[in-house]
Scaffold this active site. Structure first.
Site, PDB file in Angstrom:
ATOM      1  N   ASP A 125      13.387   8.673   3.642  1.00 52.03           N
ATOM      2  CA  ASP A 125      12.632   7.321   2.827  1.00 52.03           C
ATOM      3  C   ASP A 125      12.337   7.744   1.526  1.00 52.03           C
ATOM      4  OD1 ASP A 125      11.404   5.033   3.347  1.00 52.03           O
ATOM      5  OD2 ASP A 125       9.546   5.776   3.329  1.00 52.03           O
ATOM      6  N   HIS A 132       5.865  -2.068  -6.399  1.00 50.92           N
ATOM      7  CA  HIS A 132       4.976  -1.181  -5.323  1.00 50.92           C
ATOM      8  C   HIS A 132       4.438   0.226  -5.985  1.00 50.92           C
ATOM      9  CE1 HIS A 132       3.846   0.825  -1.513  1.00 50.92           C
ATOM     10  NE2 HIS A 132       4.605   1.679  -1.980  1.00 50.92           N
ATOM     11  N   GLU A 197       4.992  -0.819   5.888  1.00 43.68           N
ATOM     12  CA  GLU A 197       5.616  -0.990   4.622  1.00 43.68           C
ATOM     13  C   GLU A 197       6.850  -1.685   4.712  1.00 43.68           C
ATOM     14  OE1 GLU A 197       6.223   3.187   3.013  1.00 43.68           O
ATOM     15  OE2 GLU A 197       4.264   2.888   2.105  1.00 43.68           O
ATOM     16  N   GLU A 199      10.662  -2.556   4.497  1.00 40.77           N
ATOM     17  CA  GLU A 199      11.692  -1.965   3.623  1.00 40.77           C
ATOM     18  C   GLU A 199      12.875  -2.468   4.519  1.00 40.77           C
ATOM     19  OE1 GLU A 199      11.601   2.383   3.224  1.00 40.77           O
ATOM     20  OE2 GLU A 199       9.322   2.231   3.374  1.00 40.77           O
ATOM     21  N   ASP A 231       8.068   1.023   7.934  1.00 42.91           N
ATOM     22  CA  ASP A 231       7.557   2.415   7.531  1.00 42.91           C
ATOM     23  C   ASP A 231       6.157   2.539   7.999  1.00 42.91           C
ATOM     24  OD1 ASP A 231       7.585   5.253   7.108  1.00 42.91           O
ATOM     25  OD2 ASP A 231       7.513   4.795   5.060  1.00 42.91           O
ATOM     26  N   ARG A 235      -2.619   5.658   5.904  1.00 37.75           N
ATOM     27  CA  ARG A 235      -3.094   6.263   4.539  1.00 37.75           C
ATOM     28  C   ARG A 235      -4.151   7.160   4.244  1.00 37.75           C
ATOM     29  NH1 ARG A 235       1.368   4.109   2.091  1.00 37.75           N
ATOM     30  NH2 ARG A 235       1.655   1.741   2.672  1.00 37.75           N
ATOM     31  N   GLN A 238      -2.360  10.286   4.823  1.00 36.81           N
ATOM     32  CA  GLN A 238      -1.494  10.289   3.803  1.00 36.81           C
ATOM     33  C   GLN A 238      -2.129  11.032   2.496  1.00 36.81           C
ATOM     34  OE1 GLN A 238       0.711   6.903   2.899  1.00 36.81           O
ATOM     35  NE2 GLN A 238       1.840   7.915   1.379  1.00 36.81           N
ATOM     36  N   LYS A 251       3.248   9.758   8.155  1.00 40.12           N
ATOM     37  CA  LYS A 251       4.451   8.836   7.875  1.00 40.12           C
ATOM     38  C   LYS A 251       5.275   9.469   9.253  1.00 40.12           C
ATOM     39  CE  LYS A 251       4.309   6.903   3.804  1.00 40.12           C
ATOM     40  NZ  LYS A 251       4.663   5.407   3.592  1.00 40.12           N
ATOM     41  N   THR A 255       8.379   4.654  12.972  1.00 33.30           N
ATOM     42  CA  THR A 255       9.056   3.793  12.157  1.00 33.30           C
ATOM     43  C   THR A 255       9.862   2.665  12.747  1.00 33.30           C
ATOM     44  OG1 THR A 255       9.270   5.897  10.517  1.00 33.30           O
ATOM     45  CG2 THR A 255      10.905   3.941  10.264  1.00 33.30           C
ATOM     46  N   GLU A 362      -1.530  -2.614  -0.555  1.00 23.82           N
ATOM     47  CA  GLU A 362      -1.447  -3.597  -1.715  1.00 23.82           C
ATOM     48  C   GLU A 362      -2.089  -4.920  -1.653  1.00 23.82           C
ATOM     49  OE1 GLU A 362       2.953  -2.471  -1.991  1.00 23.82           O
ATOM     50  OE2 GLU A 362       2.905  -3.019  -3.727  1.00 23.82           O
TER      51      GLU A 362
HETATM   52 CA    CA Z   1       7.957   4.172   2.957  1.00 18.94          CA
END
Ligand code: CA
Length: 420
Positions: A125, A132, A197, A199, A231, A235, A238, A251, A255, A362
């Site tokens: 990834d 971002h 996320e 992606e 993804d 948080r 992480q 993570k 996915t 975000e």
């Molecule tokens: Ca990612």
């Protein structure tokens, strides 16, 4: 290019995601039958195992399609990929002499279950969206400064192939260790800051050997196709674990990818350049042709217990700073071998305004500015039962190249098995 007409009537619409121009590859099953390869055309799926059995396609010495993955086709390389698409177009085009024979080998998409379209060899990834990266800098470090290496290296980490799932598979809220900045000690329990996320995933079709660097031109030739990729991110887990070595458990629990592989050839008319460079890249990362694609992307949320779906943001894949070919080149340059079925996540795709952000982190500024859904509820992070959908469409002259939705619903965390 304009809309290519098919004798499958549902494929001949400007808005349908699967016209003859697209022909994406998936794996399907009907009832208790074994999953096998299929190609989407309009509202139907062409049963590729049956096509092969009938002798309508003979491209290799051994059968390619009576298996639940497209890896064997991928390993054959670009010449076969191209020949396969050409033959599929011939069979499915308006006026094809094969129509009556092929028609019997179509099944309705509404009658099948879709499965993972390929075996994920390994999953990497990246972190190649500039907006971002700047937003994360502002949220986590108080300023939009990019890390010193960011304009020079497509930053990435080696993820887990084992937790990549196909659209429709529920995703369970992970348990893990976390520590709020003001907490005295870490704790264990369900993730409280569960996120998505937005992606794109690039699928490596042909590999390269250990110790054999590749150019961006070679890297582009190795890419088989693209999927949408969510993804999922924890948080709080992480935030506690990521320094100094980067993401790990935050993570590694899920996915999601969309069920259809859209081939690079189908996307060819939508190629577009990466944005202007602030600083020249080192020569090994320069591209000889545009490496991104003009693909409209959308994030939708259906909160738990509600029928109302909210569109949270809309952006475009062309917002990325690095292409998949540049990422693949950088991945292999030190000697890392690449394998058919390797999956490369682009990194979160966010545009310049809040309506284009690709993560809840975000959109809600780390939970400090919760946003309101069309159902009237507010969210900073995902709640149990929430359903997230990613959607992607490339818009051509009178036709659309769609990806098929990438959907996942959040299941509640397991009960903590370590306390009684
Ligand atoms: Ca990612």
């Amino acid at each position: 290019m304009t809309l290519l007409k098919s004798w499958v009537a549902s494929a001949n619409s400007a808005d349908h995601p699967f016209p003859l121009n697209n022909l994406p590859y998936g794996v399907f099953s009907i009832g208790e039958e074994d999953p096998r390869c299929g190609v989407a055309i309009g509202d139907m799926i062409l049963d590729m195992a049956a096509v092969e059995e009938a002798g309508l396609i003979t491209l290799a010495d051994t059968p390619l399609f009576d298996v639940p993955f497209w890896n064997e086709v991928m390993e054959e390389g670009p010449a076969l990929w191209s020949a396969l698409r050409a033959r599929l177009r011939d069979m499915l085009a308006e006026g094809s002499p094969d129509q009556s024979e092929v028609k019997a080998l179509l099944v309705k998409q509404s009658a099948v279950a879709l499965h993972m379209p390929f075996l994920v060899a390994e999953y990497t990834d990246f972190y190649a969206g500039r907006q971002h990266a700047e937003n994360m800098g502002a949220i986590l470090r108080g300023g939009p400064e990019l890390p010193a290496n960011w304009l020079h290296i497509p930053i990435g980490y080696n993820g887990r192939a084992s937790s990549v799932v196909v659209s429709g598979t529920p995703v369970r809220r992970p348990l893990g260790q976390m520590k709020a900045p003001d907490a005295e000690a870490p704790s264990f329990g369900p993730c409280k800051r569960l996120d998505i996320e937005l992606e794109m995933g690039a699928i490596v079709g042909t590999g390269c050997d250990v110790g054999a660097p590749i150019s961006t031109t070679q890297a582009d030739e190795m890419i088989f196709g693209y999927v949408l990729l969510n993804d999922w991110s924890a948080r709080d887990i992480q935030g506690w674990e990521y320094q100094p070595l980067g993401p790990f458990q935050g993570k590694a629990f899920g996915t999601s990818i969309s069920p259809w592989i859209v081939t690079k050839e189908a996307l060819e008319p939508f190629r577009t350049s990466v944005p202007p460079r602030d600083k020249a890249l080192l020569p090994y990362l320069t591209e000889t042709k545009p490496g991104l694609y003009d693909i409209d992307l959308e994030v939708l949320m259906q909160p738990a217990g509600s029928d109302t779906v909210s569109a949270l943001s809309k952006t475009n894949y062309s917002r990325m700073y690095y292409s998949a070919a540049q990422q693949l080149t950088h991945h292999a340059v030190g000697g890392c071998g690449m394998t058919p079925g390797d999956l490369l996540g682009s990194g979160t795709i966010s545009g310049p305004t809040k309506t284009e952000y690709g993560s809840l982190m975000e959109m809600g500024w780390a939970g400090k500015e919760p946003f309101t859904l069309d159902s009237g509820e507010t969210r900073g992070w995902l709640e149990d039962g929430d359903t997230m959908t990613l959607r992607g469409n490339a818009r051509g002259d009178g036709y659309t190249i769609g990806f098929g939705d990438c959907v996942g619903q959040i299941l509640p965390a397991l009960e903590d098995p370590f306390t009684s």
